[in-house]
Design a protein around this motif. Structure first.
Motif, short mmCIF file in Angstrom:
data_model
loop_
_atom_site.label_atom_id
_atom_site.label_comp_id
_atom_site.label_asym_id
_atom_site.label_seq_id
_atom_site.Cartn_x
_atom_site.Cartn_y
_atom_site.Cartn_z
N VAL A 1 0.85 -1.20 0.00
CA VAL A 1 0.00 0.00 0.00
C VAL A 1 0.89 1.25 0.00
O VAL A 1 0.67 2.19 -0.77
N LEU A 2 1.91 1.25 0.85
CA LEU A 2 2.82 2.40 0.90
C LEU A 2 3.54 2.57 -0.45
O LEU A 2 3.71 3.70 -0.93
N GLN A 3 3.95 1.45 -1.05
CA GLN A 3 4.64 1.54 -2.34
C GLN A 3 3.72 2.13 -3.41
O GLN A 3 4.16 2.92 -4.25
N ALA A 4 2.45 1.77 -3.38
CA ALA A 4 1.50 2.33 -4.36
C ALA A 4 1.38 3.85 -4.18
O ALA A 4 1.23 4.59 -5.15
N ILE A 5 1.48 4.32 -2.94
CA ILE A 5 1.42 5.77 -2.67
C ILE A 5 2.69 6.45 -3.20
O ILE A 5 2.64 7.51 -3.82
N VAL A 6 3.84 5.82 -2.95
CA VAL A 6 5.11 6.36 -3.48
C VAL A 6 5.04 6.45 -5.01
O VAL A 6 5.40 7.47 -5.61
#
Lengths: 120, 120
Positions: free
Chosen positions: B108-113
């Motif tokens: 999820v964090l990677q998708a935001i990055v």
């Protein structure tokens, strides 16, 4: 120079910010030439203006602000534009742009769906 | 039967829930045999208990609750466990489990990055 601000709501509980710290760390590892700062609407520091000030001091001229919110509610539709305009007034030589909330991004939503599927 | 609840904060502004509606729709398209309900901590309906009641009526016995929050702050560490225990008391024949907040998930964090990187 480009730079990015990850803009979150903020909370009283200090542990709330852990994913935001992780996000900033991921960004810096993967995009080392583009400085990143966190900023918070309320209850946590730094404010949006403080984050812009920090990045201006590093030489940033072209700033993208990513609202790390799920929904585009009152905070993003009413409070955030006021803060953004104040920053534009105080930093007339910087270009400040903002993306939609991250919850508007299909890949972010898909990652949440996949997280749920793995947990079943 | 398994089922899933996507549990969000809630907000006064009705538009805030749009990504949550999209999330539930994505889930149902991709996992048609696993019913999904949204539930909200405050300011929006249904409550967690109402969502559990709806899924119980559909025959769900094994419920996974996914907190669609970034951080594990006071809401998730203090308010949510109380609501969860109340639901367990009212539905003793159901298994109710909860995942960490979606903001704890690296994907999820990677998708935001990645969303931020595309916006630069």
């Amino acid at each position: 120079m480009k730079a990015i601000i990850l803009f979150g709501h903020g909370a009283r509980d200090a542990r709330w910010r852990e994913p935001f710290d992780r996000l900033a760390q991921l960004w810096q590892e993967q995009h080392p030439s583009t400085p990143v700062q966190l900023a918070f609407l309320e209850l946590m520091q730094p404010s949006l203006e403080e984050a812009v000030t920090t990045l201006a001091a590093k030489g940033a001229t072209d700033l993208t602000i990513v609202p790390v919110f799920f929904g585009q509610g009152g905070h993003l539709r009413n409070d955030f534009p006021v803060l953004l305009e104040e920053c534009r007034g105080k930093f007339p030589n910087m270009t400040l742009s903002a993306t939609p909330a991250v919850g508007e991004d299909l890949a972010v939503l898909q990652a949440i769906v996949d997280f749920g599927a793995r947990a079943l």
